[in-house]
Design a protein around this motif. Sequence first.
Motif, mmCIF file in Angstrom:
data_model
loop_
_atom_site.group_PDB
_atom_site.id
_atom_site.type_symbol
_atom_site.label_atom_id
_atom_site.label_comp_id
_atom_site.label_asym_id
_atom_site.label_seq_id
_atom_site.Cartn_x
_atom_site.Cartn_y
_atom_site.Cartn_z
ATOM 1 N N PHE A 132 0.819 -1.208 0.000
ATOM 2 C CA PHE A 132 0.000 0.000 0.000
ATOM 3 C C PHE A 132 0.856 1.261 0.000
ATOM 4 O O PHE A 132 0.395 2.315 -0.453
ATOM 5 N N ASP A 133 2.077 1.202 0.498
ATOM 6 C CA ASP A 133 2.937 2.380 0.496
ATOM 7 C C ASP A 133 3.373 2.749 -0.923
ATOM 8 O O ASP A 133 3.341 3.918 -1.309
ATOM 9 N N ARG A 134 3.777 1.767 -1.692
ATOM 10 C CA ARG A 134 4.208 2.013 -3.064
ATOM 11 C C ARG A 134 3.083 1.860 -4.072
ATOM 12 O O ARG A 134 3.295 2.053 -5.273
ATOM 13 N N GLN A 135 1.880 1.466 -3.593
ATOM 14 C CA GLN A 135 0.706 1.256 -4.448
ATOM 15 C C GLN A 135 1.034 0.283 -5.580
ATOM 16 O O GLN A 135 0.860 0.580 -6.767
ATOM 17 N N GLN A 136 1.496 -0.878 -5.189
ATOM 18 C CA GLN A 136 1.820 -1.939 -6.131
ATOM 19 C C GLN A 136 1.263 -3.265 -5.632
ATOM 20 O O GLN A 136 1.043 -3.450 -4.430
ATOM 21 N N ILE A 137 1.032 -4.161 -6.573
ATOM 22 C CA ILE A 137 0.587 -5.516 -6.276
ATOM 23 C C ILE A 137 1.597 -6.475 -6.889
ATOM 24 O O ILE A 137 1.908 -6.374 -8.077
ATOM 25 N N ARG A 138 2.094 -7.369 -6.085
ATOM 26 C CA ARG A 138 3.053 -8.352 -6.574
ATOM 27 C C ARG A 138 2.315 -9.606 -7.034
ATOM 28 O O ARG A 138 1.569 -10.217 -6.269
ATOM 29 N N VAL A 139 2.528 -9.980 -8.275
ATOM 30 C CA VAL A 139 1.935 -11.191 -8.839
ATOM 31 C C VAL A 139 2.994 -12.289 -8.751
ATOM 32 O O VAL A 139 3.995 -12.251 -9.469
ATOM 33 N N GLN A 140 2.765 -13.255 -7.877
ATOM 34 C CA GLN A 140 3.748 -14.302 -7.655
ATOM 35 C C GLN A 140 3.475 -15.502 -8.562
ATOM 36 O O GLN A 140 2.348 -15.992 -8.628
#
Length: 461
Positions: A208-216
Amino acid sequence: MRNVSSPYLLEQLMSRLVAPDAPRLYTNGQPWRDARGRGAPRHAVETEFKAEHAVVDLSTQPPKPLVVKCLVRELRIRFYAVSTIKNYRSAWVCFLRWYRGPLDQIDQEDIREYLELLVAGGASASEVSVTLSALRTGLDKFCLLRCTVGLVSPRKSKQLPVVMSKKEVQRMMEAARTLRDKLLLTVLYATGLRVAEVARLQWSDFDFDRQQIRVQLGKGKKDRYVMLADDLLPLMRQLWRHTKGVGYLFPSEGRRVDRHLSPRTIQRAVKQARILSGIGKAVTPHSFRHSFATHLIESGTDIRFIQKLLGHTNLETTSLYTKVARMKATAVASPLDRLRDEPGSSSESSGRQPKPRPSVGRMRLEVDPNPDSNGAYAVTLGVWKDGQLLPLPGMRATMPRQDWVSLQIPLQDIWEPTLRCLPTAQRERLESPEFFSQLQREVAKRILRIRDAEPFQALKT
């Protein structure tokens, strides 16, 4: 006569006096080698197949179930995807059931005959391609038969993807029956993820800090990052109250908290939202991915950045969306639109205007929050005319199963006194199927809102 005093020159002179059949040597005694140019002969590269290198020795004629078991084990050892193992195993079982000869004598003609049988049975190009890949991997790569050498995968039809407009995407989200379904559709469109990638999302993947979602471990077992939209945050805060930010973002509907939602359940949720929204396109969860990429291209986003977001290995795959992206009106216009500007056009002479869509006028809809003993909700509908509210009674809504609302409409005789007082256009609109579909969606949203608010009311009391 030339003075030969140098030892080197003397050695060169003595080498010329040696017999011509004698081997030529360097000054250090090593054998002479001619200079190797581009056309010099070289040893041929040969690949040697040995029976002991095969996963299964087919010359011993092992049982067919044992062959399939050994091939599946090899796929698991090499970390093939679960879906690939399932498809390859099915292809091997079907082929071995059809083939009746010795396993070590399978040749190219047998493969061609089997593929022709599939085509005659109505198999698509994708199914034939998967079957050929399975046979090539199992028989050639694992069993060293070389029976598919020279066979090429069939050509596939190049169909354009189904892309929704922005208004259609908004209608799909509004037609979602539950908070979970609405968040599902929003995540599909906001991130452009595949349906399996959305099902495996966990709360720990969100930064939420960098506004990213990691797709594993996406397709091809590759990780990547996608953007986290600002409009997703309010929905996720509401879902946080139920899951407390632990485990999967979309857990299974059963009691197993360690399992994620099935991709088939996501497909059913998209289908129900498509029916309720009245969209006639063949919308699937992958259509949100197509719409995500197409809308980014239309907004001027660099195609290489879109390639990274989608996780495509080749840029050619991403360039498909340039064929369906809508061109700007300032860049090119259809010649049909320019006919209006021509003097003496039929549209100017006739002065015709497009027929407006009939309206139902001002209405009032109320749903009784207290269901009766049968679990049915009373629905009250009224139409305003000349400052007076004309009732349309008799509607009831039920929930035959979880997250599904059914609206029961009374007979037309009950509404006839009210409909007789309305104008013809307004009455036709009230009797149209589009109005009943819109009414059902609105009633469903209100009942689901009432049902979701009941635990919080009980908590307050």
